[in-house]
Design an enzyme around this catalytic site. Structure first.
Site, short mmCIF file in Angstrom:
data_model
loop_
_atom_site.label_atom_id
_atom_site.label_comp_id
_atom_site.label_asym_id
_atom_site.label_seq_id
_atom_site.Cartn_x
_atom_site.Cartn_y
_atom_site.Cartn_z
N GLU A 20 0.84 -1.20 0.00
CA GLU A 20 0.00 0.00 0.00
C GLU A 20 0.87 1.25 0.00
OE1 GLU A 20 -2.53 1.88 0.03
OE2 GLU A 20 -4.39 0.82 0.42
N ARG A 103 -6.37 0.14 13.28
CA ARG A 103 -5.04 0.43 12.74
C ARG A 103 -5.15 1.53 11.69
NH1 ARG A 103 -4.57 -1.33 7.56
NH2 ARG A 103 -5.61 -3.25 6.88
N ASN A 105 -4.67 3.11 8.06
CA ASN A 105 -4.74 2.59 6.70
C ASN A 105 -4.69 3.76 5.72
OD1 ASN A 105 -5.34 0.06 5.02
ND2 ASN A 105 -6.81 1.52 4.20
N GLU A 123 -10.44 -6.15 10.94
CA GLU A 123 -10.78 -6.70 9.63
C GLU A 123 -10.79 -8.23 9.69
OE1 GLU A 123 -9.37 -5.29 5.20
OE2 GLU A 123 -7.82 -5.63 6.70
N ASN A 156 -9.06 5.56 3.17
CA ASN A 156 -8.23 5.24 2.02
C ASN A 156 -7.76 6.50 1.28
OD1 ASN A 156 -6.97 2.92 0.84
ND2 ASN A 156 -8.89 1.82 1.17
N ASP A 206 -10.03 2.47 -3.72
CA ASP A 206 -8.93 2.29 -2.77
C ASP A 206 -8.04 3.53 -2.78
OD1 ASP A 206 -6.80 1.04 -1.17
OD2 ASP A 206 -7.77 -0.85 -1.65
#
Length: 300
Positions: A20, A103, A105, A123, A156, A206
């Site tokens: 990512e 967390r 992201n 998740e 995101n 995303d």
């Protein structure tokens, strides 16, 4: 350039689980990115084709360069400076202390050098999370943290318009690309609205980036592609197809910012499916797009 000149090529093969947050570090001509669940930060040097990696003791949701040359991360629950040699973290501030299973992201710096990063709830498997548990945070240049909104599912993609008056944002699960009025001087955001709704068959929104024409490039998780959208009209302008399903993010890089780097996850894919897409968990580069991106904003 014509579509025939576009080229998708593998640049780093099978280098992680949940890749990512790619950022082009223009000062060092390197691509930095994270492996969230592999607890690693990576730095790829295209000129030498070398990958430098450092393991840390926690999940890492995002990484950005800083004006003083240090590397800044949004780890599992905190913002920290990273020592590339030892992997040690110099913690700046912790968040979500009441939600230990949350967390960070994804995250990115704004045009004034503040580091924005959002959290998400626990998740079960990719894109299946405990809803409305996350918060959007901002690490200001004085190292103080502010929270801007909560009820986030999977925080995101982020991008800022060319005139610095709009912040674009993606919370993956609702399927909308949102915009806020953004004040560069104060960091204030307001007037959140949907500017794009993506049909289910297009995949899950995303990570994203913006090009010099003000168009948004969005990774479409679960559908093997990156789409280019006009944020003013909602029109889809282009689709780039990748050789693996779970495309997570993208950024422009290279000397002229005309190369689109794309991260792809291997997390949550069955062994049987991995046989069909062996390049999941890799980094790709797309060239010949005929457009350029902008240098990444850096912290400080």
């Amino acid at each position: 350039m014509s579509a025939r000149e576009e080229k998708v090529e593998l640049v780093v093969k099978n280098c992680g689980k949940l890749l990512e947050g790619p950022h082009w570090d223009g000062a060092n001509d390197t691509l930095i990115f994270v492996d969230i669940l592999g607890n690693a930060v990576h730095r790829y040097h295209p000129q030498t084709d070398k990958l430098q990696s450092v393991k840390i003791d926690e999940n890492v949701g995002a990484v950005v360069p800083t004006k003083d040359g240090r590397t800044l991360i949004a780890g599992r629950h905190s913002f920290s400076f990273l020592d590339w040699t030892s992997g040690k973290l110099d913690q700046i501030a912790a968040v979500d202390s009441d939600k230990p299973d949350n967390r960070f992201n994804d995250g990115k710096c704004d045009p004034a050098g503040r580091f924005w990063a959002g959290t998400m709830g626990p998740e079960k498997k990719p894109a299946e999370v405990l809803l409305n548990q996350g918060t959007m945070y901002c690490l200001n240049t004085d190292l103080k943290v502010t929270s801007h909104f909560d009820q986030v599912n999977i925080s995101n993609g982020l991008a800022w318009s060319l005139d610095h008056k709009t912040m674009y944002y993606i919370d993956t699960l609702p399927g909308y690309l949102d915009a806020f009025d953004y004040n560069k001087e104060t960091g204030e955001i307001k007037n959140r609205r949907h500017i794009l709704k993506v049909p289910n068959n297009e995949g899950l929104l995303d990570g994203m980036c913006i090009d010099t024409e003000g168009m948004l490039w969005v990774a479409m998780f679960s559908k093997s592609k990156v789409n280019r959208y006009n944020p003013n009209t909602g029109e889809k302008l282009k689709t780039i197809t990748l050789p693996a399903t779970n495309v997570t993010s993208c950024c422009f890089g290279g000397k002229d910012y005309d190369e689109l780097y794309v991260t792809i996850s291997a997390e949550g894919i069955s062994e049987e499916e991995l046989q069909k897409q062996p390049l999941a968990g890799s980094i790709f580069k797309v060239t010949g797009l005929g457009v350029r991106g902008l240098p990444a904003n850096i912290f400080g």
